[in-house]
Write an enzyme that holds these catalytic residues in place. Sequence first.
Site, PDB file in Angstrom:
ATOM      1  N   HIS A 138      -1.533   5.204   4.808  1.00  0.00           N
ATOM      2  CA  HIS A 138      -1.532   6.301   3.838  1.00  0.00           C
ATOM      3  C   HIS A 138      -2.868   7.034   3.819  1.00  0.00           C
ATOM      4  O   HIS A 138      -3.908   6.474   4.148  1.00  0.00           O
ATOM      5  CB  HIS A 138      -1.099   5.837   2.435  1.00  0.00           C
ATOM      6  CG  HIS A 138      -2.098   5.061   1.656  1.00  0.00           C
ATOM      7  ND1 HIS A 138      -1.730   4.097   0.738  1.00  0.00           N
ATOM      8  CD2 HIS A 138      -3.456   5.090   1.615  1.00  0.00           C
ATOM      9  CE1 HIS A 138      -2.820   3.588   0.176  1.00  0.00           C
ATOM     10  NE2 HIS A 138      -3.873   4.175   0.688  1.00  0.00           N
ATOM     11  N   GLU A 143       2.263   7.969   0.795  1.00  0.00           N
ATOM     12  CA  GLU A 143       2.737   6.682   1.286  1.00  0.00           C
ATOM     13  C   GLU A 143       3.741   6.879   2.429  1.00  0.00           C
ATOM     14  O   GLU A 143       4.323   7.960   2.557  1.00  0.00           O
ATOM     15  CB  GLU A 143       3.424   5.924   0.141  1.00  0.00           C
ATOM     16  CG  GLU A 143       2.521   5.642  -1.056  1.00  0.00           C
ATOM     17  CD  GLU A 143       1.547   4.474  -0.827  1.00  0.00           C
ATOM     18  OE1 GLU A 143       1.247   4.140   0.330  1.00  0.00           O
ATOM     19  OE2 GLU A 143       1.094   3.896  -1.825  1.00  0.00           O
TER      20      GLU A 143
HETATM   21  C1  F6R Z   1      -8.545   7.167  -2.266  1.00  0.00           C
HETATM   22  C2  F6R Z   1      -7.379   7.304  -1.431  1.00  0.00           C
HETATM   23  C3  F6R Z   1      -6.836   6.210  -0.580  1.00  0.00           C
HETATM   24  C4  F6R Z   1      -7.893   5.325   0.081  1.00  0.00           C
HETATM   25  C5  F6R Z   1      -7.239   4.236   0.925  1.00  0.00           C
HETATM   26  C6  F6R Z   1      -8.262   3.305   1.535  1.00  0.00           C
HETATM   27  O1  F6R Z   1      -8.830   8.385  -2.933  1.00  0.00           O
HETATM   28  O2  F6R Z   1      -6.838   8.326  -1.460  1.00  0.00           O
HETATM   29  O3  F6R Z   1      -6.028   6.788   0.419  1.00  0.00           O
HETATM   30  O4  F6R Z   1      -8.725   6.116   0.879  1.00  0.00           O
HETATM   31  O5  F6R Z   1      -6.374   3.489   0.126  1.00  0.00           O
HETATM   32  O6  F6R Z   1      -8.888   2.604   0.510  1.00  0.00           O
HETATM   33  P1  F6R Z   1     -10.124   1.637   0.776  1.00  0.00           P
HETATM   34  O7  F6R Z   1     -11.255   2.526   1.187  1.00  0.00           O
HETATM   35  O8  F6R Z   1     -10.388   0.978  -0.554  1.00  0.00           O
HETATM   36  O9  F6R Z   1      -9.705   0.695   1.841  1.00  0.00           O
END
Ligand code: F6R
Length: 243
Positions: A138, A143
Amino acid sequence: MIIKKAKNYQDMSRKAANIISAQIIMKPDCVLGLATGSTPIGIYRQLIDWYNKEDVDFSRVTSINLDEYRGLSPENDQSYRYFMNTNLFDHVNIDKSRTFVPDGLEPDAQKACDDYNRIIAQSGGIDLQLLGLGHNGHIGFNEPSDVFIKETHCVDLTERTIEANKRFFASEADVPRQAYTMGIGNIMQAKKILVVVSGADKASILKEVVSGPITPAVPASILQLHSDVTIVADEAALGALEI
Ligand code: F6R
């Protein structure tokens, strides 16, 4: 797609922060599309450090965040507005009235999404969009699905995302089940896209994104069609790719 290899998380953060600060230096009144999550935290720390050294000036920057949990207030410490304030905005000279995050408290989903699409359009367009990558491919909260949704919409979070994000909440039951997110079209309209990826747990999805089929089942795969994408990933995240 340009793929830049970083040694580790810290190196990834510095390389990505370099690209963002170059954008701000080249166009001081630029529009930055920003992301939350664990991955960009080091980038924001680096930018704060350079701001303190007077190397980067946010005074004319506009920012537009990707997403927000539906139902959370800006004061809720799990909201993305709170995250942005505490991890970046409170520490630099950005004008907070030009920092935008979807309104998590707007109960009318259609209105929340229409308002946000209007904000994006009125900004004149995103110059540089920062993206993290979800384990399921995503981007924002777009999603895996049967279709690419173009504009800002209200989304039901998948079990995988709820599971991944529960680490930030007291319990899984506290994780909101819905979010407002920019759509794939909003993201693809950004002039430049910067994707940051760290850790071995993202290696297989990064491989799919970069070299697999373009499909809404892996939303980030659409980035293969954008003409100006830079991926900054650490060695662990690049582990499944031959680079
Ligand atoms: C956040 C967002 C999400 C995150 C993704 C990765 O604004 O839109 O798409 O970028 O879930 O999250 P991390 O960096 O926590 O692995």
